[in-house]
Design a protein around this motif. Structure first.
Motif, PDB file in Angstrom:
ATOM      1  N   LYS A   1       0.903  -1.328   0.041  1.00  0.00           N
ATOM      2  CA  LYS A   1      -0.150  -0.003   0.017  1.00  0.00           C
ATOM      3  C   LYS A   1       0.942   1.348   0.055  1.00  0.00           C
ATOM      4  O   LYS A   1       0.691   2.029  -0.726  1.00  0.00           O
ATOM      5  CB  LYS A   1      -0.781  -0.004   1.211  1.00  0.00           C
ATOM      6  N   LEU A   2       1.917   1.396   0.936  1.00  0.00           N
ATOM      7  CA  LEU A   2       2.813   2.397   1.013  1.00  0.00           C
ATOM      8  C   LEU A   2       3.471   2.613  -0.310  1.00  0.00           C
ATOM      9  O   LEU A   2       3.861   3.763  -0.739  1.00  0.00           O
ATOM     10  CB  LEU A   2       3.857   2.207   2.194  1.00  0.00           C
TER      11      LEU A   2
ATOM     12  N   ASN B   1       2.617   1.903  -3.480  1.00  0.00           N
ATOM     13  CA  ASN B   1       1.566   2.526  -4.235  1.00  0.00           C
ATOM     14  C   ASN B   1       1.562   4.116  -3.923  1.00  0.00           C
ATOM     15  O   ASN B   1       1.397   4.824  -4.850  1.00  0.00           O
ATOM     16  CB  ASN B   1       0.266   1.694  -4.151  1.00  0.00           C
ATOM     17  N   GLU B   2       1.348   4.089  -2.783  1.00  0.00           N
ATOM     18  CA  GLU B   2       1.205   5.656  -2.269  1.00  0.00           C
ATOM     19  C   GLU B   2       2.169   6.626  -2.668  1.00  0.00           C
ATOM     20  O   GLU B   2       2.301   7.655  -3.178  1.00  0.00           O
ATOM     21  CB  GLU B   2       0.983   5.848  -0.957  1.00  0.00           C
TER      22      GLU B   2
ATOM     23  N   LYS C   1       2.191   7.266  -6.362  1.00  0.00           N
ATOM     24  CA  LYS C   1       1.330   8.201  -6.748  1.00  0.00           C
ATOM     25  C   LYS C   1       1.947   9.623  -6.163  1.00  0.00           C
ATOM     26  O   LYS C   1       1.647  10.621  -6.847  1.00  0.00           O
ATOM     27  CB  LYS C   1      -0.082   8.011  -5.824  1.00  0.00           C
ATOM     28  N   SER C   2       2.225   9.612  -4.935  1.00  0.00           N
ATOM     29  CA  SER C   2       2.544  11.156  -4.468  1.00  0.00           C
ATOM     30  C   SER C   2       3.711  11.560  -5.386  1.00  0.00           C
ATOM     31  O   SER C   2       3.860  12.766  -5.592  1.00  0.00           O
ATOM     32  CB  SER C   2       3.290  11.006  -3.103  1.00  0.00           C
TER      33      SER C   2
ATOM     34  N   GLN D   1       3.032  13.533  -8.872  1.00  0.00           N
ATOM     35  CA  GLN D   1       2.065  14.729  -8.718  1.00  0.00           C
ATOM     36  C   GLN D   1       2.837  15.805  -9.455  1.00  0.00           C
ATOM     37  O   GLN D   1       4.082  15.878  -9.584  1.00  0.00           O
ATOM     38  CB  GLN D   1       1.628  15.083  -7.375  1.00  0.00           C
TER      39      GLN D   1
ATOM     40  N   LYS E   1       4.627  14.533   2.721  1.00  0.00           N
ATOM     41  CA  LYS E   1       3.711  13.293   2.583  1.00  0.00           C
ATOM     42  C   LYS E   1       4.706  12.209   2.334  1.00  0.00           C
ATOM     43  O   LYS E   1       4.364  11.022   2.797  1.00  0.00           O
ATOM     44  CB  LYS E   1       2.794  13.458   1.573  1.00  0.00           C
TER      45      LYS E   1
ATOM     46  N   HIS F   1       5.278   8.687   4.589  1.00  0.00           N
ATOM     47  CA  HIS F   1       5.197   7.146   3.785  1.00  0.00           C
ATOM     48  C   HIS F   1       6.431   6.439   4.019  1.00  0.00           C
ATOM     49  O   HIS F   1       6.454   5.308   4.442  1.00  0.00           O
ATOM     50  CB  HIS F   1       4.701   7.182   2.584  1.00  0.00           C
TER      51      HIS F   1
END
Lengths: 147, 249
Positions: free
Chosen positions: A51-52, A54-55, A58-59, A62, A69, A73
């Motif tokens: 999950k991390l 993937n986050e 994504k982050s 941006q 952020k 993570h």
């Protein structure tokens, strides 16, 4: 028995033994009253980490990267790898955090790749560990060991 | 055949470790401990860490309640705005909390606990993956009993028992008295055993460093402990055996 096969078997046993050493902290918390601990905590680690990761992807994708952020993570991932005993993931995360501090996007992306690689490496090892742990708990009853 | 070999190795390794732990536990547990298990509230936002700390505490014969945030911890203790205690006559013997948490940090939680009349006497231990001296100092000054650097080991958790020997009613009174003395810089209490306990319980290589330098709430107790005989002078002098004082930054 064939000498070559013996050698291979020995190597395999040594490899498996080294896995147990690497993760022996977690291993030592399992016992007959909690026979599923290793499986449970490792599964949690897999879920949490993926999950991390993937986050993180994504982050970093941006327009305006929120480095705070991203760092949060990475910090989380570093923490759980440390608890599991995944030293290489932990180290890769430490490097990652430096680049977050510097707000260096390229560095971060490279590190994410590194962390990902290390994670999948350790995942493979842990999966073997789980398999062997499961085999040994299912094949024998613990009472046998106390006799 | 290979499987048998590995299985045996695994089993023996796991069981041997467990036996050692059980032996140790058997030796440590007093009659009183056996009768009432101490209750620990563990606070950590990490799923993995929560699972591990819960297990470590259970192995060490504590009753555990694990929550995922400072907010929930306060709710559990009945210290939130709604003042809703979960259990009547809730008894918490120790609170162990992670430092870095989203929302409310472990430090903020510590402060809230120390501000409450109901729980300020409960020992609070902080855990952190980061060994930052300023952070450690700040927590100890705010009244934390100990600061454990992650990853938490079984030896760290076993040490927690030391902070809970104050379950005894008679000791509680003395502790309150001494704590007040300690907070007042003009008086020097007879004994501050915490630095001593740090230096003698060297089982964990990660025992906090600066404990000896700021001792606002160092509890007395442990009248039965042999370590008191070597209690160092108060104020900020380091413990006799200084290995625990070696900075590890």
């Amino acid at each position: 028995m064939d000498g070559g096969l013996d050698l291979l078997q020995k190597q395999l046993v040594d490899y498996v033994a080294s896995l147990f050493n690497e993760f022996n902290q977690i291993q030592s918390l399992q016992d007959e009253s909690n026979p599923d601990f290793v499986v449970e905590v490792v599964s949690l680690f897999f879920e949490d980490s993926e999950k991390l990761l993937n986050e993180l992807a994504k982050s970093l994708d941006q327009q305006d990267v929120d480095f705070k952020k991203v760092d949060a993570h990475v910090h989380q991932l570093k923490g759980s790898s440390s608890s599991i005993g995944a030293q290489r993931v932990q180290n890769a995360c430490a490097t990652f955090r430096h680049y977050c501090d510097e707000k260096n996007i390229e560095g971060c992306l490279t590190c994410l790749q590194q962390v990902r690689n290390e994670y999948f490496l350790v995942k493979g090892k842990l999966e073997i560990l789980l398999k062997v742990t499961k085999q040994s708990t299912s094949r024998h009853s613990y009472s046998q060991l106390h006799s | 055949m290979l499987e048998d070999y590995v299985s045996n190795m695994v089993r023996n390794g796991v069981v041997m470790r467990r036996r050692r732990q059980e032996g140790y536990d058997g030796f440590d547990l007093s009659q009183r401990d056996r009768a009432q298990q101490a209750h620990v509230l563990a606070v950590d936002d990490s799923l993995v860490d929560r699972k591990v700390i819960e297990r470590l505490l259970t192995i060490s014969c504590f009753k555990v309640t694990a929550v995922d945030s400072g907010r929930r911890a306060l709710q559990f203790l009945g210290l939130d705005e709604e003042k809703s205690a979960v259990v009547d006559g809730l008894k918490v013997d120790l609170i162990i909390t992670d430092y870095c948490m989203p929302g409310m940090t472990g430090y903020e939680l510590l402060k809230k606990i120390k501000e409450s009349s109901a729980f300020r006497e409960v020992p609070v231990v902080i855990m952190s993956s980061e060994n930052v001296l300023a952070r450690i100092d700040r927590c100890l000054e705010e009244g934390a009993e100990d600061f454990i650097v992650k990853p938490v080991k079984l030896s760290d958790v076993k040490r927690l028992k030391d902070y809970m020997m104050r379950d005894d009613k008679t000791i509680n009174k003395d502790r309150c008295l001494n704590k007040r003395k300690l907070r007042d810089p003009s008086t020097s209490p007879p004994s501050s055993h915490s630095p001593v306990s740090k230096s003698t319980s060297l089982s964990s290589s990660q025992s906090p460093v600066s404990k000896s330098t700021s001792q606002p709430s160092s509890p007395p107790s442990k009248s039965s402990s042999p370590q008191l005989s070597e209690s160092p002078p108060f104020t900020t002098s380091p413990p006799p055996s200084s290995s625990a004082s070696t900075p590890r930054l």
